[in-house]
Design an enzyme around this catalytic site. Structure first.
Site, short mmCIF file in Angstrom:
data_model
loop_
_atom_site.label_atom_id
_atom_site.label_comp_id
_atom_site.label_asym_id
_atom_site.label_seq_id
_atom_site.Cartn_x
_atom_site.Cartn_y
_atom_site.Cartn_z
N ARG A 1 18.99 -37.89 -17.36
CA ARG A 1 19.93 -37.78 -18.27
C ARG A 1 20.35 -39.05 -19.06
O ARG A 1 20.21 -40.02 -18.40
CB ARG A 1 21.23 -36.93 -17.68
CG ARG A 1 20.99 -35.65 -17.00
CD ARG A 1 22.11 -35.23 -16.57
NE ARG A 1 23.25 -34.80 -17.27
CZ ARG A 1 24.30 -34.54 -16.92
NH1 ARG A 1 24.44 -34.42 -15.59
NH2 ARG A 1 25.27 -34.11 -18.04
N ASP B 1 31.12 -26.02 -20.04
CA ASP B 1 30.35 -25.81 -18.75
C ASP B 1 30.25 -24.40 -18.50
O ASP B 1 29.71 -23.74 -17.62
CB ASP B 1 31.22 -26.51 -17.66
CG ASP B 1 30.97 -28.05 -17.68
OD1 ASP B 1 29.85 -28.54 -18.29
OD2 ASP B 1 31.64 -28.60 -16.92
#
Ligand code: S3P
Length: 448
Positions: free
Chosen positions: A129, A327
């Site tokens: 990431r 999310d």
């Protein structure tokens, strides 16, 4: 592979109705921040309702490595003896943040204005990431980072010996980046300013105030302007962590789509910067009521009552709502698969740099289960159908929310839906399996 062991294949089958009380664990974002702000305070912080998922446990270990004393006293009950702003010690070992982008990015911010050196690593997901989004503003304070190509972990950060305050306009809507800058600003003189063109979750601002920092927030044509006065004395607090709306989303969405269900989910945070899924579900026609609205630990909370809702309608989620439900798109795409008509999710490209590329992970898994999906770099469209065929093994890609989403899909599919590895669920929702089983969901580990 699971983050901390062998893969745990799991399968969900048509079941229900779901009934009962779903006591979901504490909020992940607030749990990380309680430990970090506790470590940066003078005196003792007492936390109740802390999420004991692996992500937060990794942050607890990191705070200990930076010199705080972190103790567990019982389920969710923890104390932190802090070292004060600027008091972090240099850790002796590499800091392993496991699967947690929030953990590593916030901790990098918290140490960036103290003249110490630390090396950070994570699991195979975290090490892919982008960290440049935090190391770029941290360099403006005077910190130096050296990592792998593309700004990836493992990475070493040397904190600024003589930090200067920063004014930073967020180039991506990210609460993690905002929080890293604010935490770095704690040990810089003068005022650190973050401008966010789109509002993101505001737990850091709320908690900084609660711990004694001076933080002002102003809505301007440029966006939200957050100003922090540097070098405050933070003092230990008592933090009651509300239940996580992102974890609540799984039993809530399951109850909406499994015929005959009715559940309650007590004490869930209703912070408006986290509320986008619930706004969207109501637009789809969901039967959800918010009872006993109150404030707990500086956050608005409510008890949710959720009933099975036949005939949910597909909707469009606008880009400006994306940050408040970032999310929740994986589980929304499961609800969308059984709604009437298409659901179009816009402005969702940040999903591509989460624990997995969540647009790709959901699209491929839904297709494997017989659902029609279309994607662009920045949108995901799911075509609803009366009955999802299922009958596939989906891949969780080291991503807890992908695993839980496909297991919820299996509860309403004609044939069972499996995930290759449910291990990552433990990062955010360690009691997912007993909680869902207690409601009547047929979700189980595959026999070895
Ligand atoms: C989080 C912010 C969000 C979210 C993550 C938790 C936080 O990430 O996806 O699960 O606690 O600040 P970004 O800030 O990268 O959008």
């Amino acid at each position: 592979m699971s983050a901390h062991g062998s893969p745990i294949p799991m399968t969900a089958r048509a079941s229900g109705p779901l009934r009962g009380v779903a006591e979901v664990p504490g909020d992940k974002s607030i749990s990380h921040r309680a430990l970090i702000l506790g470590a940066l305070s003078v005196g003792e912080t007492t936390v109740t309702g802390l999420l004991e998922g692996q992500d937060v446990l990794d942050t607890a270990a990191a705070m200990q490595a930076f010199g705080a004393t972190v103790r567990r006293h019982g389920p969710g009950a923890w104390t932190v003896q802090g070292v004060g702003v600027g008091g972090f010690a240099e850790p002796e070992q590499v800091i392993d943040c496991g699967n947690s982008g929030t953990g590593v990015r916030l901790i990098m911010g918290a140490m960036a204005t103290t003249p110490i050196c630390a090396t950070f690593t994570g699991d195979a997901s975290l090490n892919k990431r982008p960290m440049g989004r935090v190391t770029t503003p941290l360099a403006e304070f005077g910190a130096q980072a050296v990592g792998r190509a593309g700004g990836r972990l493992p990475m070493t950060l040397v904190g600024a010996a003589d930090p200067v305050p920063v004014r930073y306009v967020l180039p991506v809507p990210s609460a993690q980046v905002k929080s890293a800058v604010l935490l770095a600003g704690l040990n810089a003189p003068g005022e650190t300013v973050v401008v966010e063109p789109e509002a993101t979750r505001d737990h850091t601002e709320r908690m900084l105030r609660g711990f004694g920092a001076e933080v002002s927030v102003e809505d301007t044509p440029e966006g939200r302007v957050i100003t922090l006065r540097g070098r405050p004395e933070l003092t230990g607090q008592t933090v009651a962590v509300p239940r996580d709306p992102s974890s609540a989303a799984f039993p809530v969405c399951a109850a909406l789509i499994v015929p005959g269900s009715e559940i309650t989910v007590p004490g869930v945070s209703r912070n408006p910067t986290r509320d986008g899924l619930y706004v969207t579900l109501l637009e789809m026609g969901a039967d959800i009521t918010f009872e006993n609205v109150r404030e707990e630990g500086g956050e608005p909370v409510a008890d949710l009552r959720v009933r099975y809702t036949p005939g949910l309608k597909g909707v469009e989620t606008p880009p400006e709502r994306a940050a408040s439900m970032i999310d929740e798109f994986p589980i929304l795409s499961v609800v969308a698969a059984v709604a009437k008509g298409p659901t179009v999710m816009r402005g969702v490209k940040e999903l591509r740099v989460k624990e997995s590329d969540r647009i790709d992970a959901m699209a491929r898994g839904l297709e494997a289960c017989g659902v029609q999906v279309a994607e662009t770099e920045d949108t995901l469209t799911v075509q609803g159908m009366a009955q999802v065929p299922g009958g596939a093994v989906t891949q969780s890609r080291l991503d807890h929310r992908i695993a839980m989403s496909f297991l919820v899909l299996g509860l309403v599919s004609a044939r069972p839906v499996s995930v290759d590895d449910g291990g990552p669920i433990a990062t955010s929702f360690p009691v997912f399996e007993p909680l869902m089983a207690g409601l009547g969901a047929a979700i189980a580990r595959d026999p070895a």
